[in-house]
Design an enzyme around this catalytic site. Structure first.
Site, mmCIF file in Angstrom:
data_model
loop_
_atom_site.group_PDB
_atom_site.id
_atom_site.type_symbol
_atom_site.label_atom_id
_atom_site.label_comp_id
_atom_site.label_asym_id
_atom_site.label_seq_id
_atom_site.Cartn_x
_atom_site.Cartn_y
_atom_site.Cartn_z
ATOM 1 N N LYS A 144 -36.195 -23.389 -19.252
ATOM 2 C CA LYS A 144 -37.239 -22.460 -18.798
ATOM 3 C C LYS A 144 -36.752 -21.026 -19.016
ATOM 4 O O LYS A 144 -35.602 -20.702 -18.688
ATOM 5 C CB LYS A 144 -37.545 -22.703 -17.315
ATOM 6 C CG LYS A 144 -38.750 -21.937 -16.782
ATOM 7 C CD LYS A 144 -39.021 -22.300 -15.322
ATOM 8 C CE LYS A 144 -40.257 -21.625 -14.774
ATOM 9 N NZ LYS A 144 -40.517 -21.991 -13.366
ATOM 10 N N SER B 24 -43.285 -25.667 -8.684
ATOM 11 C CA SER B 24 -43.312 -25.299 -10.105
ATOM 12 C C SER B 24 -42.623 -26.290 -11.032
ATOM 13 O O SER B 24 -42.757 -26.180 -12.253
ATOM 14 C CB SER B 24 -42.696 -23.912 -10.300
ATOM 15 O OG SER B 24 -43.642 -22.917 -9.980
ATOM 16 N N SER C 246 -45.341 -23.395 -12.434
ATOM 17 C CA SER C 246 -45.069 -22.434 -13.489
ATOM 18 C C SER C 246 -44.208 -22.980 -14.637
ATOM 19 O O SER C 246 -44.203 -22.398 -15.713
ATOM 20 C CB SER C 246 -44.349 -21.231 -12.890
ATOM 21 O OG SER C 246 -43.077 -21.600 -12.397
#
Lengths: 496, 464
Positions: A80, A179, A155
């Site tokens: 990420k 997330s 996210s």
């Protein structure tokens, strides 16, 4: 044998051990998969092709020379883009860090390097991890590999989509209020948020510091646990990291659930906005637990319904503080103006997206003198009550279950005009975040549209091993472990 | 009423008493910073004692320095404080020298609370006093801004540079109860606190270098009345400053109250050098001093007066520095220059005449290159911006003819044309020479050097 990009991390390790595939071939196969799919999915903000190839070559050389290699040697992985990578652009999904190159590696990045994992790309996300659909990325929205018209969740949407699309068997995500778990559910992969403090946050660009936690994505429970073992453990650079052994995540994996008590959270399964298809899938999963020999009991987390409002005070408050440093003075975007104050204001105006600005304003208000007690402090008291609910539930149960998210993946643009509808996605995820307890999402089926449904499993503090054991038992029983990878519209791309 | 309050009335000679509390910051002498491993070395080149943590790079986290916490605890123990588990908070404000735009500090749960410091009687004659210590808490220091170019101040500088070497240096803030009643007591308290800090070895506590800093809170009230509105005074970087600033502030607040005006709660910045002193240093030389100096340098008093009145002192100084004689230069400035400027309606500052020009002009007269008359013409050219005197004289062919060979022919011709006058001169009638000189000047368009002409005529006629 399947295509290399369809194999799990464990399978890739075995293939290398047996000399059936080299790290270079594995990386090449995944690069090809990325090239074939990512133009449409948009999971990766940056593909690390050269670095991945040279790392793979080095691993192959060491293996050939009989030297030891790490626990994830040659396994591709998506990171990420909110974890700092030395000299490699790290954006946090924000225009304000568009060209930011950190001068250091996050602890997690170092540990992955020590394990000889091979980062193949930096995955898209909602700006500063603020969002539940990946549509808040300053660059582009990521699409769900199961249906390109739908969001992957957020996210960590890029990480979840990359794993679902076979771009990498593993991905690192972060979970502040769901997330990791919510995109895992929407993309039909396994996503684990460990106990707060299990994994070092040094080098994780801070969003809401009392909630942020790094975790793993994989297409099966074993891989997710393997990745977690590689990154967990105390870190002298993160004073909130816990001093607990990192090993043992896989210790109980194949022990089954006979004798375990599985608590079904009434507040979650009876929730008003819960889609019937999700509720039914969760109930079927609960029935399987009973059939597998677990004691299934109903439990209550009476304060859980207050979790979402408490979370949406704590989260913006901490975000407003953490985002104060982006001012154009030292790094990142700078918009010139006649005075320092004007430069800071112009930089922040141009650099932050709407959701970041919304949370900065809400948080600054909630923390301001005269309101702190009524908002942030009150929310923290609610948080304590929720943590006590979990403690009470775990006095009787080994693991709690419920839905991960209220619905399956929704169409792009469906909720962008309504922040509250977007926040509602997190309703079942935030209680465990507030309590700091480990939680994960496991694929347990699909709805009538063929979209994945995730079951949320929650363990007590530092109780990952038992939580993963319960997940593995159900995964084996459902026989879904290989199913989600690269299915849907990408099936035609040649995955067998 | 406390002893201290009575003393306040005595010391300030008024009907008021003062209430003073101090906040003292001490930079800890730890080897590394408060939340990272960077060295605390003083005087290193800018931004060489920094790392991702103290620069506030995204993703970094603070890890507290054990030695700093122990220093805080040792000071707390020395001051008789309760030591307890404490909490850090973030104090937010946007400022470029603060890397995270918040300072990690302590707020409602400080590490040390509720102590006291016994301040002995001092040389100032202040009575001993027991000063309560409200709290001692830990925090991190900021970087330092440097404003360069332009005005050199934050507003109007061309550039602002920041040195983050100091960012993250551990600080202790020691907050006293408002138990001090006089500036002398406050000084004695600060001196005693400094002695404690030095004895413990937790800081070098140098006020002048900023490793110990002091802010004061102060109010005045009439005895028996509740404390008045307080003001905070910052930038007290010596014991002397502390005493002077408190004395000044007590007087200021009393005067306001006596005048029936309210004391407004505010933060005030003590300027030890003093704004007036600093302005005074910027005053130019005033006319009286300038006249006196010029006369002493040999300028006639009258000319000096005219030059100073015409604001021409600078030009004169420059001319003298360039070698002009004081009498001549002043005379030219006072007469010819002033007159020519008047015709043009200009002030001296508006004309392109410099001291160097004037010196050059006078030198040309001295050398005999220009007659006084030609020099005036050249001066006009300078004032009209045509260039330097030598440039103008050359451009207009105004140099005086002093070359005897060149002049002799003209002299012969003039004598031939004025035989009567020549005869008179030859007979000893000296006055008659004027007509002959005039003839030569006329014939040369005024460029002949009259002294040379005079000499040539006499040599030619009187030898006959």
């Amino acid at each position: 044998m399947s295509e290399l990009h369809g194999l799990s991390a464990v399978e890739l390790l075995v293939a290398q051990d047996r000399g059936e595939a080299s790290a270079a071939e594995i990386v090449q196969a995944h690069m090809a998969r990325i090239a074939a799919t990512d133009e449409r999915i948009g999971a990766l903000l940056q593909v690390l092709a050269d670095a991945a190839r040279s790392r793979a070559d080095a691993i192959d050389r060491r293996r050939a020379a009989g030297e030891p290699v790490g626990s994830l040697a040659g396994v591709p992985l998506a990171l990420k883009d909110i974890l700092c990578t030395r000299g490699v652009t790290t954006t946090a999904g924000s225009k304000i860090l568009k060209d930011y190159q950190p001068p250091y590696d996050a602890t997690v990045v170092e540990r992955l390097a020590d394990a000889d994992a091979v980062p193949v790309g930096k995955a898209n996300l909602d700006e500063f991890a603020m969002g539940s659909s990946c549509e808040n990325s300053a660059f582009w929205p990521t699409r769900n590999p199961w249906d390109l018209g739908r969001v992957p969740g957020g996210s960590s949407g890029g990480s979840a989509a990359a794993v679902a699309a076979g771009q990498a068997p593993l991905a690192i995500g972060t979970d502040t209020g769901g997330s990791i778990r919510q995109p895992a559910a929407m993309c039909g992969v396994v996503g684990v948020k460990p106990t707060y403090g299990r994994v070092s946050r040094y080098g994780l660009i801070a969003f809401a510091s009392s909630l942020d936690q790094v975790g793993s994505f994989a297409r099966n429970v074993t891989d997710a646990a393997l990745l977690l073992e590689a990154i967990a453990g105390s870190d002298p650079r993160d004073a909130t990291s816990v001093h607990a052994p990192a090993e043992g995540m896989r210790a109980e994996l194949d022990d089954g659930v006979a004798g375990l008590t599985v608590g079904v959270v009434g507040e979650f399964l009876e929730g008003e906005g819960l889609a019937p298809s999700v509720r039914d899938a969760c109930r079927r999963a609960v029935d399987r637990y009973a059939a597998l020999g677990a004691d299934v009991v109903d439990v209550s987390l009476p304060h859980a319904p207050y979790g979402l409002p408490a979370y949406y005070l704590i989260n913006p408050s901490e975000a407003s503080s953490n985002l104060a440093r982006y001012d154009g003075v030292r790094y990142g975007l700078r918009v010139d103006a006649p005075t320092t104050e004007a430069m800071m204001a112009a930089t922040r105006d141009a650099g932050f997206g709407a959701e970041a600005k919304r949370r900065i304003m809400i948080g600054t208000f909630a923390l301001s003198a005269g309101y702190f007690e009524a908002y942030y402090a009150q929310a923290q008291r609610v948080r304590t009550l929720i943590a006590r609910d979990f403690e009470a539930a775990f006095a009787d149960c080994d693991v709690l279950v419920g839905p991960t998210a209220p619905t399956t993946a929704f169409p792009l643009g469906d909720k962008t005009a309504d922040p509250l509808a977007m926040y509602y996605n997190d309703i079942y995820a935030v209680p465990a975040s507030l309590a700091g307890t480990p939680a994960m999402s496991l694929p347990v089926g699909t709805d009538d549209d063929g979209l994945p449904i995730g079951l949320q499993l929650m363990g007590p503090l530092l109780g990952e091993a038992t939580m993963l054991r319960a997940a593995r038992a159900l995964e084996a029983d459902l026989g879904l472990e290989a199913a989600p990878s690269g299915v849907g519209p990408l099936e035609a791309e040649g995955r067998t | 009423m406390s002893t201290a309050a009575v003393e306040a009335g005595d010391v300030s000679g008024t009907d008021y008493e003062a209430v003073i509390g101090l906040e003292v910051h001490v930079e800890l002498a730890t080897a590394s910073k408060m939340f990272c491993g960077c060295s605390t070395d003083f005087g290193a080149p800018p931004n060489t004692r920094v790392c991702p943590v103290c620069l506030g790079q995204p993703g970094t986290l603070p890890v507290v320095n054990r030695a700093a916490v122990e220093s805080a605890m040792r000071l707390g123990l020395a001051l008789g404080c309760d030591i307890s588990a404490s909490q850090f908070h973030r104090k937010h404000y946007f400022y470029p020298d603060m890397p995270k735009n918040y300072q990690i500090s302590q707020y409602d749960v400080p590490i040390c609370a509720g102590g006291a410091l016994e301040v002995p009687a001092g040389q100032d004659g202040n009575a001993p006093v027991r000063v309560g210590i409200t709290r001692v808490h830990m925090e991190e220091d900021t970087g330092k801004s440097l404003h360069v170019g332009g005005t050199g101040r934050i507003h109007g500088a061309d550039e602002s540079l920041v040195d983050y070497n100091r960012a993250g240096i551990p600080l202790l803030e020691i907050v006293s109860e408002p138990d001090l009643a006089t500036p002398e007591q406050a000084r004695a308290y600060l001196a005693e606190l400094r002695a404690v800090v030095l004895a413990l070895g937790v800081s070098d506590a140098k006020l002048e270098e900023g490793s110990m800093r002091c802010d004061a809170n102060i109010s005045v009230n009439r005895p028996g009345q509740p404390p008045g509105t307080r003001c905070e005074i910052k930038n007290l970087n010596s014991l002397r400053s502390l005493g002077r600033a408190l004395r000044y502030e007590i007087d200021r607040q009393i005067q306001l109250r006596e005048a029936g005006q309210a004391v407004v709660q505010q933060t005030r910045h003590w300027d030890e050098a003093g704004g007036i002193d600093r302005l005074a240093a910027t005053l130019p030389e005033l006319p009286a001093a300038a006249r006196q100096r010029l006369v002493a340098a040999g300028v006639p008093a009258e000319a000096a007066g005219v030059v100073v009145a015409a604001h021409a002192t600078g030009v004169l100084d420059d001319a003298l520095a360039a070698g002009a004689g004081p009498g001549e230069a002043a005379k030219w400035l006072a007469n010819d220059v002033t007159g020519a400027l008047g015709e043009r309606g200009l002030e001296l500052g508006e004309a392109p005449l410099t001291g160097a020009h004037l010196a050059e002009l006078l030198a040309m007269v001295d050398e005999g290159v220009l007659s006084t008359k030609l020099a005036r013409q050249v001066l006009e050219g300078v004032l009209d911006g045509q260039g330097s005197p030598r440039e103008i004289a050359a451009a207009h062919g105004l140099e005086q003819i002093s070359d005897t060979d060149e002049l002799e022919a003209v002299v012969e011709q003039v004598i031939a044309e004025n035989a009567d006058a020549a005869a008179k001169v030859a007979e000893g009638n000296d006055k008659a020479i004027g007509a002959l000189v005039g003839g030569v000047m006329k014939a040369t368009g005024g460029q002949a050097n009259p002294q040379v002409v005079n000499q040539l005529l006499r040599e030619r006629l009187q030898q006959a």
